[in-house]
Design an enzyme around this catalytic site. Structure first.
Site, PDB file in Angstrom:
ATOM      1  N   HIS A  33       1.039  -1.223   0.107  1.00 36.44           N
ATOM      2  CA  HIS A  33       0.003  -0.208   0.046  1.00 36.44           C
ATOM      3  C   HIS A  33       0.953   1.165   0.075  1.00 36.44           C
ATOM      4  O   HIS A  33       0.582   2.368  -0.712  1.00 36.44           O
ATOM      5  CB  HIS A  33      -0.765  -0.057   1.199  1.00 36.44           C
ATOM      6  CG  HIS A  33      -2.016  -1.016   1.379  1.00 36.44           C
ATOM      7  ND1 HIS A  33      -1.757  -2.102   2.225  1.00 36.44           N
ATOM      8  CD2 HIS A  33      -3.125  -1.385   0.642  1.00 36.44           C
ATOM      9  CE1 HIS A  33      -2.873  -2.852   2.190  1.00 36.44           C
ATOM     10  NE2 HIS A  33      -3.379  -2.381   0.972  1.00 36.44           N
ATOM     11  N   ASP A 146      -4.331  -6.951  -7.596  1.00 41.56           N
ATOM     12  CA  ASP A 146      -5.804  -7.530  -7.480  1.00 41.56           C
ATOM     13  C   ASP A 146      -5.975  -7.127  -8.995  1.00 41.56           C
ATOM     14  O   ASP A 146      -6.784  -6.314  -9.455  1.00 41.56           O
ATOM     15  CB  ASP A 146      -6.685  -6.700  -6.755  1.00 41.56           C
ATOM     16  CG  ASP A 146      -6.503  -7.142  -5.094  1.00 41.56           C
ATOM     17  OD1 ASP A 146      -6.437  -8.263  -4.973  1.00 41.56           O
ATOM     18  OD2 ASP A 146      -6.156  -6.076  -4.390  1.00 41.56           O
TER      19      ASP A 146
END
Ligand code: PAF
Length: 282
Positions: A33, A146
């Site tokens: 992140h 993802d």
């Protein structure tokens, strides 16, 4: 760095900001992140990271309740990564009344992850569109970890003509190759030691595809799948798709992505690898 919890405070804080970049997250932040936040700061003068565990994208038997939440630890990490604003709305701020309008993604929403997690991408696209309206960023960064989510969101932005530049972030890996994920925290010591084998299987497939030695691609995939199963994995899917809209890979396609999802015990791991075919299969 400022932490805001309401839409009103967010709007006040962002008034007059120049180029706003958004990194949507569900918290439980790791290096992956933080790399997205750093990427966003290359494209924007003010980086907003949203932290919201979105009930809409979890199925009734999924881990919504036990999904790890630690806002204090997350904000400490974000401060050192160049984030200017953390937007951490409560459930009632995000959904003041039950959400009755949804984004309906195309058929890809029911394949791969969507086949195992019905409604997941409808929930993802809906909350991301809502976050886009709340934050009004010019740039948004999403991880390619993802891959299907990235593909669907990119298409949503194009299809709805949203004035947002979509920037992909590369997958960040542990030294042994395991893709960083908040759900890695669920792995036992033994499972953590086994976990890099998913990435190893993808890598072997990529080498075979690149060299053109996978004459029967389906058979090669089947073999890798069997190897994982023999090691104790439950394989949800292992497949090769075109990088474009994740369409079924055709013999003429050169830019491919290998996608895998498999369970170790009760933990579901997801990984992918972009790969390039030099020669067509026989
Ligand atoms: O990738 C995630 O963490 C979530 O799916 C997202 C994009 C923040 C939407 O809830």
């Amino acid at each position: 760095m400022e932490i805001v919890h309401t839409l009103r405070d967010l709007r006040l804080r962002l008034a007059g900001e120049g180029l706003v970049g958004l990194v949507p997250t569900m918290g439980s932040l790791h290096e992956g992140h933080l790399a997205l936040v750093r990427e966003a700061s290359n494209h924007a003068s003010c980086v907003v990271t949203s932290i919201f565990v979105n009930r809409l994208q979890f199925g009734p038997t999924e881990d919504f309740d036990r999904y790890p939440r630690d806002l204090e630890a997350d904000t400490k990490r974000l401060a050192s990564a160049g984030c200017q604003v953390v937007f951490a709305p409560t459930e009632s701020e995000m959904y003041p009344s039950p959400q009755r309008y949804f984004v309906e993604p195309p058929a890809l929403q029911n394949e791969l992850e969507g086949a195992v997690r019905p409604g997941h991408f409808r929930g993802v696209c809906t909350v991301v569109l809502k976050l886009f309206h709340m934050v009004q960023p010019q740039v948004a960064v999403f991880g390619k970890k993802d891959y299907q989510q990235w593909t669907l969101l990119k298409e949503m932005v194009e299809s709805l003509a949203l004035p947002i530049r979509m920037v992909p972030g590369e997958t960040i890996r542990a030294e042994d190759g395991l893709a960083l994920s908040s759900r890695n925290a669920y792995l036992s010591t033994e499972e953590r030691a086994e976990a890099p084998h998913l990435q190893m299987a993808l890598k072997r497939l990529a080498v075979a595809i690149h060299a053109g030695s996978a004459t029967d691609l389906n058979q090669t995939i089947e073999q890798e799948s069997m190897t994982l199963q023999q090691r104790g994995w439950h394989v949800d899917y292992l497949t090769v798709r075109s990088q474009y809209a994740l369409a079924e890979a055709k013999a003429k396609d050169r830019e491919l992505v290998i996608l895998g999802a498999a369970r170790l015990g009760s933990t579901r791991l997801l990984d992918n690898l972009e790969c390039y075919r030099l020669v067509g299969p026989s």
